[in-house]
Scaffold this motif. Structure first.
Motif, PDB file in Angstrom:
ATOM      1  N   ILE A 281       0.360  10.523   4.762  1.00  0.00           N
ATOM      2  CA  ILE A 281      -0.871   9.838   4.149  1.00  0.00           C
ATOM      3  C   ILE A 281      -1.842   9.115   4.677  1.00  0.00           C
ATOM      4  CG2 ILE A 281      -1.350   8.421   2.202  1.00  0.00           C
ATOM      5  CD1 ILE A 281       1.083   9.273   1.016  1.00  0.00           C
TER       6      ILE A 281
ATOM      7  N   ARG B  18      -2.214   6.379   9.469  1.00  0.00           N
ATOM      8  CA  ARG B  18      -1.202   4.947   9.633  1.00  0.00           C
ATOM      9  C   ARG B  18      -1.657   4.048  10.437  1.00  0.00           C
ATOM     10  NH1 ARG B  18       4.094   8.196   7.949  1.00  0.00           N
ATOM     11  NH2 ARG B  18       4.084   8.219   5.784  1.00  0.00           N
TER      12      ARG B  18
ATOM     13  N   GLU C 200       5.491   3.118   1.702  1.00  0.00           N
ATOM     14  CA  GLU C 200       4.842   4.373   1.748  1.00  0.00           C
ATOM     15  C   GLU C 200       5.546   5.079   3.056  1.00  0.00           C
ATOM     16  OE1 GLU C 200       3.175   7.736   3.006  1.00  0.00           O
ATOM     17  OE2 GLU C 200       2.610   5.974   4.122  1.00  0.00           O
TER      18      GLU C 200
ATOM     19  N   ARG D  25       9.149   5.670   0.437  1.00  0.00           N
ATOM     20  CA  ARG D  25       9.393   5.278  -0.758  1.00  0.00           C
ATOM     21  C   ARG D  25       7.873   5.143  -1.665  1.00  0.00           C
ATOM     22  NH1 ARG D  25      13.120   0.271   0.553  1.00  0.00           N
ATOM     23  NH2 ARG D  25      12.686  -0.153  -1.616  1.00  0.00           N
ATOM     24  N   GLY D  26       7.100   5.961  -1.487  1.00  0.00           N
ATOM     25  CA  GLY D  26       5.766   5.828  -1.904  1.00  0.00           C
ATOM     26  C   GLY D  26       5.624   5.353  -3.447  1.00  0.00           C
ATOM     27  N   ARG D  27       6.493   6.119  -4.345  1.00  0.00           N
ATOM     28  CA  ARG D  27       6.403   5.855  -5.796  1.00  0.00           C
ATOM     29  C   ARG D  27       6.305   4.285  -5.773  1.00  0.00           C
ATOM     30  NH1 ARG D  27       7.068   8.745 -10.605  1.00  0.00           N
ATOM     31  NH2 ARG D  27       7.299  10.783  -9.438  1.00  0.00           N
TER      32      ARG D  27
ATOM     33  N   SER E 186       5.616   1.931  -4.312  1.00  0.00           N
ATOM     34  CA  SER E 186       4.246   1.357  -3.844  1.00  0.00           C
ATOM     35  C   SER E 186       3.134   1.509  -4.658  1.00  0.00           C
ATOM     36  CB  SER E 186       3.956   1.711  -2.424  1.00  0.00           C
ATOM     37  OG  SER E 186       3.362   3.109  -2.433  1.00  0.00           O
TER      38      SER E 186
ATOM     39  N   LEU F 246      -4.417   5.404   0.090  1.00  0.00           N
ATOM     40  CA  LEU F 246      -2.903   5.267   0.075  1.00  0.00           C
ATOM     41  C   LEU F 246      -2.369   5.971  -1.482  1.00  0.00           C
ATOM     42  CD1 LEU F 246      -1.462   2.302   1.834  1.00  0.00           C
ATOM     43  CD2 LEU F 246      -0.834   4.701   2.253  1.00  0.00           C
TER      44      LEU F 246
ATOM     45  N   ILE G 299      -0.463   9.240  -2.248  1.00  0.00           N
ATOM     46  CA  ILE G 299       0.908   9.309  -2.943  1.00  0.00           C
ATOM     47  C   ILE G 299       1.120   9.967  -4.140  1.00  0.00           C
ATOM     48  CG2 ILE G 299       2.478   7.326  -4.076  1.00  0.00           C
ATOM     49  CD1 ILE G 299       1.380   5.256  -1.816  1.00  0.00           C
TER      50      ILE G 299
ATOM     51  N   GLN H 139       1.585  13.638  -3.367  1.00  0.00           N
ATOM     52  CA  GLN H 139       2.567  13.842  -3.161  1.00  0.00           C
ATOM     53  C   GLN H 139       3.731  13.899  -4.189  1.00  0.00           C
ATOM     54  OE1 GLN H 139       4.340  11.001  -0.089  1.00  0.00           O
ATOM     55  NE2 GLN H 139       3.591  12.390   1.769  1.00  0.00           N
ATOM     56  N   GLN H 140       3.317  13.151  -5.147  1.00  0.00           N
ATOM     57  CA  GLN H 140       4.252  12.910  -6.640  1.00  0.00           C
ATOM     58  C   GLN H 140       3.702  14.207  -7.412  1.00  0.00           C
ATOM     59  OE1 GLN H 140       6.808  10.996  -6.938  1.00  0.00           O
ATOM     60  NE2 GLN H 140       6.129  10.078  -4.701  1.00  0.00           N
TER      61      GLN H 140
END
Length: 337
Positions: free
Chosen positions: A3, A6, A70, A74-76, A78, A101, A105, A108-109
């Motif tokens: 994502i 960085r 993220e 553990r993106g969810r 965030s 970001l 995220i 990805q979800q």
């Protein structure tokens, strides 16, 4: 997909001002940033969570914590912190980075609508932001919304001509719409930038497919937009140029080079006669048209297939001077000489 950028986001974290913050908060953020820089995201998360326990509404900490979550996969978790950031009065740079970001995220979800909305919200603040445009184009592409993906990819390509992932996206989006000329020159651009990159073999194989007249099968339930007259003409140019190259009695140095020379030349001549211009005809075609008139085209044709063709790699090893001449030619072209 990773994502965003960085490194860029991390730089943003390290440049926040600590004005008005307690010494404890300042120390915790500093320690968290240092842990982030070393790749210890778990340690950074602990520091930021400790800082939030002291100041629950601190936007700087929420942004940094979201970044670390993220990065740690553990993106969810965030998402709530980033949503607080975009609703705050933080700077334009921080807000757009947060939307970037969030877009990644959500993607990805599998939350496509939320991902698109995040990128669009960021672009309302920074319309030319390359990373937001690329992210938006990628989500559209994955959603098979190829026309919208192309528009985003063109804008992203225009804002950064050396971002390989954007060039690949532009090429794939074009190919999926049967715009084979746009796909071909996009792939030729990608291979010039990264001839031994992770997608070099894929790109060269797709070029060969296009030269053989290949098209992607229409996907079930996906109605492709009708090709305009320009796209139809360019597709015909490829067919004609390949036939011309095949009929030449002497092929120097090989058929692939002859094919490229014919295609680049005919596309350039066609583009120069058109009254209506596009990004493709004004920003991509002229480079390859000029290259077709240069002796450096031979070097180029070997250079872009060095990962896939052993003979090309051998030729380049034996012709180091020609490779440097190609690079000099490109530099002069970019300077307008």
């Amino acid at each position: 997909m990773q994502i965003g950028k960085r490194i860029i986001l991390l730089i943003l974290m390290l440049t926040f001002s600590f004005t008005g913050q307690s010494q404890d908060i300042k120390s915790l953020i500093t320690e968290g940033n240092q842990l982030n820089a070393s790749g210890d995201f778990k340690g950074a998360i602990n520091q930021y969570e400790s800082a939030l326990a002291i100041e629950p509404n601190n936007i700087t900490v929420k942004y940094n914590l979201a970044f670390s979550l993220e990065a740690a996969g553990r993106g969810r978790e965030s998402i709530p912190y980033l949503e607080d950031v975009v609703r705050s009065d933080a700077s334009k740079t921080i807000i757009t980075s947060s939307y970037q970001l969030l877009g990644g995220i959500y993607d990805q979800q599998g939350l496509t609508r939320q991902s698109i909305d995040s990128y669009l919200n960021g672009l309302r603040i920074a319309p030319a932001d390359h990373h937001l445009l690329y992210g938006l184009g990628l989500v559209y592409f994955r959603s098979r919304r190829y026309d919208e993906a192309e528009k985003a990819a063109v804008k992203a390509f225009a804002s950064d001509r050396e971002h390989a992932a954007t060039i690949r996206l532009y090429s794939l989006v074009s190919f999926h719409q049967n715009k084979r000329a746009q796909a071909l020159l996009g792939l030729c651009t990608l291979l010039l930038l990264e001839p031994r990159g992770p997608h070099a073999e894929e790109a060269y194989n797709n070029i060969q497919s296009i030269l053989r007249g290949g098209t992607l099968k229409q996907e079930p339930g996906i109605k492709l937009p009708k090709l305009d007259s320009e796209a139809i003409a360019f597709n015909q140019i490829i067919r004609s140029a390949v036939q011309i190259a095949a009929n030449k009695p002497v092929k120097k140095p090989d058929l692939f080079t002859e094919q490229l020379q014919s295609i680049f030349s005919m596309m350039g001549e066609y583009s120069e006669k058109q009254q209506k211009s596009s990004f493709f005809t004004t920003e991509i075609v002229p480079f390859f048209h000029k290259l077709s008139q240069s002796p450096d085209l031979i070097t180029y044709s070997y250079y872009i297939r060095q990962k896939t063709d052993k003979n090309a790699a051998t030729w380049l090893t034996a012709h180091g001077q020609q490779t440097e001449q190609l690079k000099d030619w490109i530099a002069k072209y970019e300077k307008g000489n």
